[in-house]
Design a protein around this motif. Structure first.
Motif, short mmCIF file in Angstrom:
data_model
loop_
_atom_site.label_atom_id
_atom_site.label_comp_id
_atom_site.label_asym_id
_atom_site.label_seq_id
_atom_site.Cartn_x
_atom_site.Cartn_y
_atom_site.Cartn_z
N SER A 452 12.35 30.83 56.01
CA SER A 452 12.26 30.69 57.45
C SER A 452 10.96 29.97 57.79
N LYS A 499 15.57 24.61 53.73
CA LYS A 499 16.27 25.62 54.53
C LYS A 499 16.95 26.62 53.60
N HIS A 511 20.91 35.89 57.20
CA HIS A 511 22.01 35.29 57.95
C HIS A 511 22.80 36.31 58.77
N TYR A 592 15.59 19.66 64.15
CA TYR A 592 17.02 19.92 63.96
C TYR A 592 17.85 19.40 65.13
N TYR A 677 20.46 28.71 61.39
CA TYR A 677 20.72 28.43 59.97
C TYR A 677 21.99 29.13 59.50
N GLY A 687 21.91 25.04 52.83
CA GLY A 687 21.63 25.52 54.17
C GLY A 687 21.74 24.38 55.17
N SER A 689 21.34 23.31 59.53
CA SER A 689 20.75 23.72 60.80
C SER A 689 21.76 23.53 61.92
#
Length: 734
Positions: A452, A499, A511, A592, A677, A687, A689
Motif C-alpha cells: 500500500s 501494486k 483486498h 492511477y 486495488y 495488481g 488500479s
C-alpha cells in the motif's frame, strides 16, 4: 442532620479524589510511552533488534525444515506446526495457539496415478508421460512425496485432438478464435506456464470449450541462458514439473464455506465454488516436447514459439504418421476435507494492546519448498526469536504484535483467509497493518517491494539505514543499491514499488477488509531476466542446496529481508504516531486516474456518444491530495504527550485504508472489496488500479451491447469517485 451532611461532604470528597486518581492513572498509563519512548530510544531498540538477527540461524532453520515434504493436510505439516508452536512458547511469546480449520484440499490418487498418453487409431497408448519427478541427489530415501498434480482438478479421461494455446491468456484464445477461426470446443489444449496465474488459464480454456488442459514449463520461460540444470545449476531440469492449484474462487477462501470460517459449526455447500470443470495436469518439458513435436495444423506466430526443438504448430491434431492419433488425459485427483493448522503467537502491547500489527507467512509447501515458502518461514522464525530476546530484557511494544504461520496457502490462501473470516470484526476495528512473510527470495539481484502507498516512506526510510548486501555496493545503503538497480521510471525519483496483486496471504487482509499491507523480498533483474518467477518454482528440486549453493550462499540476502520485515513490524508496533504517509496515496490516486483515463480515451467517439466523463474522479483525487497535505502539516504541531490526540490521529491513519473498501465488492467478485486495488480479473498475480473501471473497459470494443457496457464504465467511475472523496473526509480535522 449534621451527621448526615458531614457524611455527604466526605462522600463527595472521596468521589472527587477517586476521580482525580483515576484520571491521573489513565493519563499516566496511556501517556507513558508518548513521554518516555523518545525517537532515539526507539531507534536504539530497533538497532538492537536488527543486530540480534543472525544469518546462521536462518540457515539452520531452513536446513531443518527442508529435510522432508510438508504438504498441507499431512502429518508432517502438523508436526512442523507443533515444532514452531513449541519453539515460540519456549522463547517467551505471551501466547501461542493453533487455529484449526477443516477445509477442502486435493491430492493425487496414489493407487491410480495421473499421466498423459498419445493413443493410436486402435486406442493403444504409444507414449505416456512420466508419473513422477526423479528424486534430487541426496534425497534418494525421501518419502511422502506427492507426484506432480494440479490441485482441485476433477478426475477425468478426456480423449481428443491437441491444440497449442501459447500461455492460455485471454488474448491467446481471442486470437485463435477471432483471427484464425479455430474453435477449441471438444479439444485438449496444451499451454505453457508463465505470464498469468494458472487458474486463469484454466478458466479461459473452459470458456473456449476445451475438454482438458495440459501445462508444461517451456525452457524459454523457466531456464536462464548459460545456466546448467539442477543439480549443477539453478535451471529447471527437463523432468521438473510445477505443481499448483487451479482454483478461481476470487478471494472466497475455503471453496465449501465462502465468506465464513471453516470451523466445526460452519455450513458447507453441497457443491464447492471455484473448482474447474475439466481435468488439468502438469508435465515436464521433456514430455511436452513429445506431444508438441507431432502437432500439425496452423503454424504459430513467432511470439508463440518457445525454446523446445519443435515447430510449435497450433493444431488441432497431429500430422503425418500421427494424423490419426489422439491425446488422452488420465487424471484421478480427488478432493477431500482435511484439517489445517495456523500457528498464532502474540506479544501483548504495553500501551495499546487493542491495536494489532501482524506478521504472517505460510509454512506448507508442495514438496520441500526451500524458496517457497521456507525461505520466508525461516526468516520469520528468526524475527520472532529476536523480538523475544528484547522481551526478556524488559522491552514491550506499544501495540500488540501477532505472528502467524499460515497453513494451506498453496491451496488458495486457505489458512490465512479462514483466520481473517474468523476474526474479521476484531481485525477491522483493531488491525494497524499486515506484513507478509512468504518467500524471502525469488532471485538475488535486488529488493522487490509490493505494498500500500501508506508504507512507501517507511520502507524507504528503513532501507536508508541499512547496509546493502549486494556485491559492488559495500559500504552503501540498501536504498542506494535498490534505487540504482530498480528506479521508478517516469513517476518518482525513488526505487520502484509495485501494486499488491494476489497469490499470497495478504489477500484477505488487504483486498477484503482493507488492512494496510506490504511484502518485501529479493528478486531477479527484471530488465534482463525474462524467465518466469524462478525456474525451480513448485518443483521437487526446491532443496536446501538450491538456496545454499546458488541463491544466497552467505545467507546475507535472507538476513536482509528478515531485518526489513522485522524493522517494519517494530516501527509500526512501537512508534507513537503510526508511520503511514498519506501523501504517497494522494500521488498514487492522481497517477492511477491518469492511467485509467488514457485507457478510456482510446475510445473517444464512445466517450462522447455515451457522455462518459472522468472529471469527478480527477476532482476527488485532487481534493484527496489537498487534504492529505493538510493532514501531515497538522502532524507537525500535535501534542504527542496527549494520549487522546495521539489515539485520534492514529485512528485516522489506521482507518484510511479501510475507507477504500466497498461493502458489496467488485462486480462478480464480492470478496475483492478494495476500490483502488484488486488482482486482475485476467491474472490473479497482477495488481491493477481502479479495478472496477479497468474491468469495465477491458475489451469493450467487442462488447455485444455497447450502451450497456459504457453504462457500466460510468457506474464504476461514480463508485471510484465517491470512494476517493469520502476517504479524504477521513483525514480532515476533527
Amino acid at each position: 442532620m449534621k451527621s448526615a451532611d458531614s457524611l455527604c461532604k466526605w462522600t463527595r470528597r472521596l468521589l472527587i479524589l477517586s476521580a482525580v486518581v483515576f484520571v491521573g492513572f489513565l493519563i499516566g498509563w496511556f501517556g507513558r510511552t508518548c513521554m518516555n519512548f523518545s525517537p532515539m530510544k526507539r531507534t536504539d531498540i530497533q538497532n538492537k533488534l536488527l543486530n540480534e538477527m543472525q544469518a546462521e540461524n536462518i540457515r539452520s532453520y531452513l536446513r531443518n525444515w527442508t529435510r522432508f515434504p510438508h504438504l498441507a493436510g499431512t502429518v508432517k505439516n502438523l508436526q512442523l506446526a507443533q515444532e514452531i508452536q513449541t519453539q515460540w512458547k519456549n522463547w517467551g511469546l505471551d501466547s501461542v495457539e493453533l487455529a484449526e480449520y477443516d477445509v477442502l484440499l486435493s491430492y493425487p490418487n496414489k493407487s491410480n496415478p495421473n499421466y498423459i498418453s498419445i493413443t493410436n487409431e486402435n486406442g493403444y497408448s504409444i507414449f505416456n508421460t512420466s508419473l513422477f519427478e526423479p528424486l534430487p541427489p541426496g534425497y534418494e530415501n525421501m518419502e511422502d512425496v506427492e507426484p506432480p498434480f494440479n490441485a482441485y482438478s476433477p478426475a477425468g479421461m478426456p480423449l481428443g485432438d491437441l491444440v497449442y494455446v501459447n500461455y492460455g491468456r485471454y488474448e491467446d484464445f481471442a486470437w485463435l478464435e477471432r483471427e484464425m477461426g479455430l474453435n477449441c470446443t471438444g479439444k485438449i489444449v496444451i499451454a505453457r506456464y508463465g505470464k498469468i496465474f494458472r487458474g486463469n488459464k484454466v478458466k479461459n480454456a473452459m470458456k473456449a470449450g476445451a475438454e482438458g488442459v495440459i501445462f508444461y514449463s517451456d525452457p524459454a520461460d523457466y531456464t536462464a541462458p548459460g545456466v546448467l540444470p539442477y543439480p549443477n545449476g539453478w535451471n529447471l531440469p527437463e523432468s521438473g514439473v510445477q505443481r499448483g492449484n487451479v482454483l478461481n474462487t476470487n478471494g472466497a477462501g475455503d471453496p465449501l464455506t465462502p465468506g465464513f470460517p471453516a470451523n466445526e459449526y460452519a455450513f458447507r455447500l453441497d457443491e464447492a465454488i471455484g473448482l474447474p470443470k475439466i481435468p488439468v495436469h502438469p508435465i515436464g518439458y521433456q514430455d511436452a516436447e513429445q506431444l508438441l513435436r507431432h502437432l500439425g495444423g496452423i503454424p504459430s506466430p513467432s511470439e508463440w514459439k518457445g525454446q523446445l526443438n519443435v515447430s510449435y504448430n497450433i493444431g488441432p491434431g497431429f500430422k503425418d504418421n500421427y494424423s490419426s492419433h489422439k491425446v488422452q488425459m488420465h487424471v484421478h485427483t480427488r478432493n477431500e476435507v482435511r484439517r489445517i493448522y495456523n500457528v498464532i503467537g502474540k506479544i501483548r502491547g504495553a500501551v495499546e494492546p487493542d491495536r494489532y500489527v501482524i506478521l504472517g507467512g505460510h509454512r506448507d509447501a508442495w514438496v520441500l519448498g526451500s524458496i517457497d515458502p521456507t525461505s520466508g518461514a525461516a526468516a520469520m522464525h528468526e524475527i520472532v526469536r529476536s523480538f523475544t530476546k528484547l522481551m526478556r530484557e524488559g522491552w514491550r511494544p506499544r501495540r500488540t504484535i501477532i505472528f502467524a504461520s499460515w497453513d494451506a496457502e498453496e491451496y488458495g490462501l486457505l489458512g490465512s483467509t479462514e483466520w481473517v473470516e474468523d476474526n474479521a470484526k476484531l481485525l477491522q476495528e483493531r488491525a494497524v497493518a499486515y506484513i507478509n512473510a512468504d518467500s524471502a527470495i525469488e532471485g538475488n539481484y535486488t529488493l522487490r517491494v509490493d505494498c500500500s502507498p501508506l508504507l512507501n516512506q517507511l520502507i524507504y526510510n528503513l532501507t536508508k539505514k541499512m547496509l546493502s548486501p549486494d556485491d559492488g555496493f559495500e559500504g552503501k545503503t540498501l536504498y542506494q543499491s535498490w534505487y540504482e538497480k530498480d528506479p521508478w521510471i517516469g513517476y518518482k525519483e525513488t526505487p520502484s514499488i509495485r501494486k499488491l496483486g494476489s497469490g499470497s496471504d495478504f489477500e484477505a487482509f488487504f483486498h477484503r477488509i482493507g488492512i494496510t499491507s506490504g511484502r518485501v523480498r529479493y528478486t531477479k533483474n527484471r530488465k534482463t531476466d525474462k524467465y518466469s518467477n524462478y525456474p525451480m518454482y513448485h518443483s521437487i528440486y526446491e532443496t536446501f542446496e538450491l538456496v545454499e549453493r546458488f541463491y544466497d550462499p552467505s545467507f546475507k540476502k535472507l538476513l536482509t529481508v528478515a531485518q526489513i520485515r522485522g524493522g517494519l513490524v517494530h516501527e509500526l508496533a512501537d512508534s507513537t504516531i503510526i508511520s503511514f504517509d498519506c501523501r504517497d496515496y494522494a500521488d498514487a490516486l492522481i497517477e492511477y486516474a491518469n492511467i485509467i483515463y488514457e485507457q478510456a480515451v482510446q475510445h473517444k467517439l464512445q466517450l462522447k456518444q455515451y457522455q462518459v466523463v472522468f472529471d469527478p474522479l480527477f476532482s476527488a483525487a485532487h481534493n484527496f491530495s489537498i487534504v492529505a497535505t493538510e493532514f501531515h502539516e497538522r502532524l507537525k504541531t500535535i501534542d504527542t504527550s496527549d494520549p487522546l490526540v495521539v489515539r485520534m490521529i492514529n485512528d485516522q491513519l489506521m482507518l484510511l485504508e479501510r475507507s477504500f473498501i466497498h461493502p458489496l465488492g467488485l462486480p462478480g467478485r464480492p470478496f475483492y472489496r478494495h476500490i483502488i486495488y484488486a488482482p486482475s480479473i485476467h491474472n490473479k498475480y497482477s495488481g491493477i488500479s481502479f479495478p472496477g473501471i479497468y474491468d469495465a473497459l477491458f475489451d469493450i470494443a467487442n462488447a455485444p451491447d455497447q450502451r450497456k457496457a459504457w453504462q457500466e464504465v460510468k457506474k464504476q467511475i461514480a463508485i471510484a469517485s465517491f470512494t476517493v472523496q469520502v476517504s479524504a473526509d477521513k483525514l480532515k480535522q476533527i
